[in-house]
Motif scaffolding. Structure first.
Motif, PDB file in Angstrom:
ATOM      1  N   ARG A 124       2.658  -7.124   5.374  1.00 43.17           N
ATOM      2  CA  ARG A 124       2.624  -7.329   3.795  1.00 43.17           C
ATOM      3  C   ARG A 124       3.981  -7.540   3.246  1.00 43.17           C
ATOM      4  O   ARG A 124       4.261  -8.366   2.613  1.00 43.17           O
ATOM      5  CB  ARG A 124       1.840  -6.355   2.957  1.00 43.17           C
ATOM      6  CG  ARG A 124       0.467  -6.158   3.027  1.00 43.17           C
ATOM      7  CD  ARG A 124       0.036  -5.407   1.924  1.00 43.17           C
ATOM      8  NE  ARG A 124      -1.354  -5.190   2.389  1.00 43.17           N
ATOM      9  CZ  ARG A 124      -1.802  -3.867   3.008  1.00 43.17           C
ATOM     10  NH1 ARG A 124      -0.779  -2.948   3.254  1.00 43.17           N
ATOM     11  NH2 ARG A 124      -2.800  -3.721   3.250  1.00 43.17           N
ATOM     12  N   VAL A 128      -3.214   4.914  13.327  1.00 45.13           N
ATOM     13  CA  VAL A 128      -4.044   3.778  14.122  1.00 45.13           C
ATOM     14  C   VAL A 128      -3.162   3.126  15.204  1.00 45.13           C
ATOM     15  O   VAL A 128      -3.868   3.416  16.420  1.00 45.13           O
ATOM     16  CB  VAL A 128      -4.426   2.566  13.130  1.00 45.13           C
ATOM     17  CG1 VAL A 128      -5.286   1.639  13.874  1.00 45.13           C
ATOM     18  CG2 VAL A 128      -5.339   3.098  11.815  1.00 45.13           C
ATOM     19  N   HIS A 131      -7.025   7.522   5.552  1.00 45.25           N
ATOM     20  CA  HIS A 131      -7.466   6.367   5.111  1.00 45.25           C
ATOM     21  C   HIS A 131      -8.328   6.579   3.706  1.00 45.25           C
ATOM     22  O   HIS A 131      -8.830   5.796   3.236  1.00 45.25           O
ATOM     23  CB  HIS A 131      -8.414   5.616   5.754  1.00 45.25           C
ATOM     24  CG  HIS A 131      -7.643   4.902   6.724  1.00 45.25           C
ATOM     25  ND1 HIS A 131      -7.228   5.100   8.102  1.00 45.25           N
ATOM     26  CD2 HIS A 131      -7.296   3.344   6.768  1.00 45.25           C
ATOM     27  CE1 HIS A 131      -6.525   4.087   8.659  1.00 45.25           C
ATOM     28  NE2 HIS A 131      -6.708   3.098   7.791  1.00 45.25           N
ATOM     29  N   SER A 161      -9.927  -0.522  10.638  1.00 45.84           N
ATOM     30  CA  SER A 161      -9.279   0.630  11.490  1.00 45.84           C
ATOM     31  C   SER A 161     -10.533   1.732  11.119  1.00 45.84           C
ATOM     32  O   SER A 161     -10.703   2.447  12.279  1.00 45.84           O
ATOM     33  CB  SER A 161      -8.158   1.026  10.624  1.00 45.84           C
ATOM     34  OG  SER A 161      -7.224   0.030  10.644  1.00 45.84           O
ATOM     35  N   VAL A 213      -7.997  -4.594   6.565  1.00 45.66           N
ATOM     36  CA  VAL A 213      -7.261  -3.854   7.786  1.00 45.66           C
ATOM     37  C   VAL A 213      -7.804  -2.502   7.999  1.00 45.66           C
ATOM     38  O   VAL A 213      -8.247  -2.076   8.886  1.00 45.66           O
ATOM     39  CB  VAL A 213      -5.873  -3.879   8.184  1.00 45.66           C
ATOM     40  CG1 VAL A 213      -5.369  -3.235   9.411  1.00 45.66           C
ATOM     41  CG2 VAL A 213      -5.469  -5.434   8.154  1.00 45.66           C
ATOM     42  N   SER A 214      -8.108  -1.956   6.803  1.00 44.70           N
ATOM     43  CA  SER A 214      -8.035  -0.429   6.528  1.00 44.70           C
ATOM     44  C   SER A 214      -9.692  -0.388   7.069  1.00 44.70           C
ATOM     45  O   SER A 214     -10.011   0.568   7.690  1.00 44.70           O
ATOM     46  CB  SER A 214      -7.994   0.066   4.982  1.00 44.70           C
ATOM     47  OG  SER A 214      -8.625  -0.854   4.132  1.00 44.70           O
ATOM     48  N   SER A 264       0.834  -1.450  -0.041  1.00 40.94           N
ATOM     49  CA  SER A 264      -0.006  -0.178  -0.040  1.00 40.94           C
ATOM     50  C   SER A 264       0.787   1.330   0.006  1.00 40.94           C
ATOM     51  O   SER A 264       0.396   2.314  -0.212  1.00 40.94           O
ATOM     52  CB  SER A 264      -0.777  -0.056   1.202  1.00 40.94           C
ATOM     53  OG  SER A 264      -0.188   0.039   2.458  1.00 40.94           O
ATOM     54  N   ARG A 270     -10.494   2.807  -2.388  1.00 39.48           N
ATOM     55  CA  ARG A 270      -9.906   1.310  -3.011  1.00 39.48           C
ATOM     56  C   ARG A 270     -11.038   0.255  -2.623  1.00 39.48           C
ATOM     57  O   ARG A 270     -11.588  -0.407  -3.244  1.00 39.48           O
ATOM     58  CB  ARG A 270      -8.853   0.895  -2.694  1.00 39.48           C
ATOM     59  CG  ARG A 270      -7.452   1.443  -3.337  1.00 39.48           C
ATOM     60  CD  ARG A 270      -6.285   0.682  -3.100  1.00 39.48           C
ATOM     61  NE  ARG A 270      -5.841   0.934  -1.832  1.00 39.48           N
ATOM     62  CZ  ARG A 270      -5.122   1.574  -1.217  1.00 39.48           C
ATOM     63  NH1 ARG A 270      -4.443   2.788  -2.160  1.00 39.48           N
ATOM     64  NH2 ARG A 270      -4.523   1.752   0.003  1.00 39.48           N
ATOM     65  N   ASN A 293      -7.568   4.383   0.916  1.00 42.36           N
ATOM     66  CA  ASN A 293      -8.178   3.075   1.218  1.00 42.36           C
ATOM     67  C   ASN A 293      -9.641   2.937   1.159  1.00 42.36           C
ATOM     68  O   ASN A 293     -10.149   2.003   0.498  1.00 42.36           O
ATOM     69  CB  ASN A 293      -7.778   2.685   2.811  1.00 42.36           C
ATOM     70  CG  ASN A 293      -6.502   2.733   3.062  1.00 42.36           C
ATOM     71  OD1 ASN A 293      -5.651   3.816   3.347  1.00 42.36           O
ATOM     72  ND2 ASN A 293      -5.444   1.531   3.128  1.00 42.36           N
ATOM     73  N   ARG A 344      -1.107   6.336   9.100  1.00 37.98           N
ATOM     74  CA  ARG A 344      -2.645   6.571   9.155  1.00 37.98           C
ATOM     75  C   ARG A 344      -3.092   6.691  10.526  1.00 37.98           C
ATOM     76  O   ARG A 344      -4.262   7.118  10.827  1.00 37.98           O
ATOM     77  CB  ARG A 344      -3.414   5.092   8.492  1.00 37.98           C
ATOM     78  CG  ARG A 344      -2.757   4.677   7.180  1.00 37.98           C
ATOM     79  CD  ARG A 344      -3.638   4.875   6.345  1.00 37.98           C
ATOM     80  NE  ARG A 344      -3.250   4.332   5.013  1.00 37.98           N
ATOM     81  CZ  ARG A 344      -2.733   4.573   4.085  1.00 37.98           C
ATOM     82  NH1 ARG A 344      -1.762   5.802   4.161  1.00 37.98           N
ATOM     83  NH2 ARG A 344      -2.546   3.879   3.014  1.00 37.98           N
ATOM     84  N   ASN A 374       2.168   2.428   2.484  1.00 33.48           N
ATOM     85  CA  ASN A 374       2.002   3.248   3.668  1.00 33.48           C
ATOM     86  C   ASN A 374       3.208   2.575   4.626  1.00 33.48           C
ATOM     87  O   ASN A 374       3.801   1.626   4.559  1.00 33.48           O
ATOM     88  CB  ASN A 374       0.652   2.618   4.429  1.00 33.48           C
ATOM     89  CG  ASN A 374       0.556   3.271   5.833  1.00 33.48           C
ATOM     90  OD1 ASN A 374       0.619   4.645   5.930  1.00 33.48           O
ATOM     91  ND2 ASN A 374      -0.237   2.808   6.832  1.00 33.48           N
ATOM     92  N   THR A 382       0.692  -2.662   9.262  1.00 36.41           N
ATOM     93  CA  THR A 382      -0.098  -3.217   8.271  1.00 36.41           C
ATOM     94  C   THR A 382       0.716  -3.830   7.090  1.00 36.41           C
ATOM     95  O   THR A 382       0.883  -4.612   6.546  1.00 36.41           O
ATOM     96  CB  THR A 382      -1.401  -2.775   7.777  1.00 36.41           C
ATOM     97  OG1 THR A 382      -2.221  -2.644   8.912  1.00 36.41           O
ATOM     98  CG2 THR A 382      -2.268  -3.736   6.990  1.00 36.41           C
ATOM     99  N   ASN A 383       1.264  -2.311   6.374  1.00 40.62           N
ATOM    100  CA  ASN A 383       2.101  -2.739   5.194  1.00 40.62           C
ATOM    101  C   ASN A 383       3.417  -3.327   5.733  1.00 40.62           C
ATOM    102  O   ASN A 383       3.878  -4.221   5.046  1.00 40.62           O
ATOM    103  CB  ASN A 383       2.302  -1.322   4.552  1.00 40.62           C
ATOM    104  CG  ASN A 383       2.488  -1.416   3.085  1.00 40.62           C
ATOM    105  OD1 ASN A 383       2.037  -2.463   2.384  1.00 40.62           O
ATOM    106  ND2 ASN A 383       3.603  -0.793   2.521  1.00 40.62           N
TER     107      ASN A 383
HETATM  108  O1  G3P Z   1      -3.334   1.078   9.977  1.00 40.39           O
HETATM  109  C1  G3P Z   1      -3.411   1.163   8.565  1.00 40.39           C
HETATM  110  C2  G3P Z   1      -4.369   0.108   8.154  1.00 40.39           C
HETATM  111  O2  G3P Z   1      -5.510   0.694   8.391  1.00 40.39           O
HETATM  112  C3  G3P Z   1      -4.318   0.239   6.676  1.00 40.39           C
HETATM  113  O3  G3P Z   1      -2.762   0.182   6.179  1.00 40.39           O
HETATM  114  O4  G3P Z   1      -1.316  -0.599   4.713  1.00 40.39           O
HETATM  115  O5  G3P Z   1      -3.662  -1.395   4.167  1.00 40.39           O
HETATM  116  O6  G3P Z   1      -2.854   1.085   3.901  1.00 40.39           O
HETATM  117  P1  G3P Z   1      -2.548  -0.158   4.669  1.00 40.39           P
END
Ligand code: G3P
Length: 199
Positions: free
Chosen positions: A45, A105, A176, A141, A137-138, A35, A182, A179, A103, A37, A41-42
């Motif tokens: 990944r 969180v 977000h 969140s 996750v977004s 992402s 998307r 996100n 973000r 970010n 979370t990223n």
């Molecule tokens: O805490 C960030 C999460 O909500 C989204 O992360 O990497 O998917 O943009 P990401």
């Protein structure tokens, strides 16, 4: 004067881009993968569970530090919230990244974990349910962030806390935006360790 110091120091601490630094230690620039970010979370990944855990922990500690600075230097309920919100602002609009950032969180979670543990348990539970059922996750969140002021209101927390919850939720939702777009278009990334592994 003490308030200014709390705000400035908390903002600077919040600005420390832990995800970027931990990524650089592993030879990865998180802004170029997944992402793009710099959050946990990223990091999950791109680098897997352990680096993501450290990104999450150190980002959450920035929120805790903001609250403690408020307590140490001023000591009023409002000063704790000011330190917390300044740390979140630093994370989202970092001094060291040209006012770009994460973000909010994990840093926000650090703030509420110290101030309102009961609300934290509720929103973390809901966040987990959404992550495990949807793998977004977004989405989790954003919903959890919106639930923070709602839970504070339902549980009868102080009015200052409630207003803090509204501002903190706004900080998270604003960051977000991409996100949410998307998610609406159906091409948001789901969470999976190593799904966008770096070099
Ligand atoms: O805490 C960030 C999460 O909500 C989204 O992360 O990497 O998917 O943009 P990401």
């Amino acid at each position: 004067m003490e308030y200014t110091i709390v705000l400035v120091l908390s903002y600077i601490i919040g600005s420390i881009p832990n995800g970027l630094l931990i990524g650089k230690l592993k030879g990865v620039d998180l802004r170029e993968y997944g992402s793009k970010n710099i959050g946990a979370t990223n990091a999950y990944r791109v680098m897997g569970p352990w680096p993501a855990f450290w990104v999450f922990l150190t980002d959450a500690l920035k929120g805790v530090a903001g609250v403690f600075l408020g307590k140490l230097l001023v000591g009023s309920p409002l000063s704790l919230l000011a330190g917390g919100i300044a740390a979140m602002a630093g994370h989202n609009w970092s001094l060291f990244l040209g006012f770009k950032g994460g973000r909010g969180v994990a840093t926000g979670l650090g703030v509420i974990a110290v101030l309102v543990p009961n609300v934290t348990v509720i929103v973390f539970f809901l966040w987990s349910v959404i992550v495990f059922t949807t793998r977004y996750v977004s989405l989790a969140s954003v919903v959890a962030a919106l639930l923070v002021p709602v839970s504070m209101w339902v549980l009868g927390e102080n009015t200052e806390y409630f207003y803090f919850g509204i501002v903190a939720a706004a900080f998270v939702v604003i960051r977000h935006k991409a996100n949410i777009q998307r998610l609406l278009q159906g091409n948001e990334l789901k969470i999976k360790a190593g799904s966008h592994a770096g070099p």
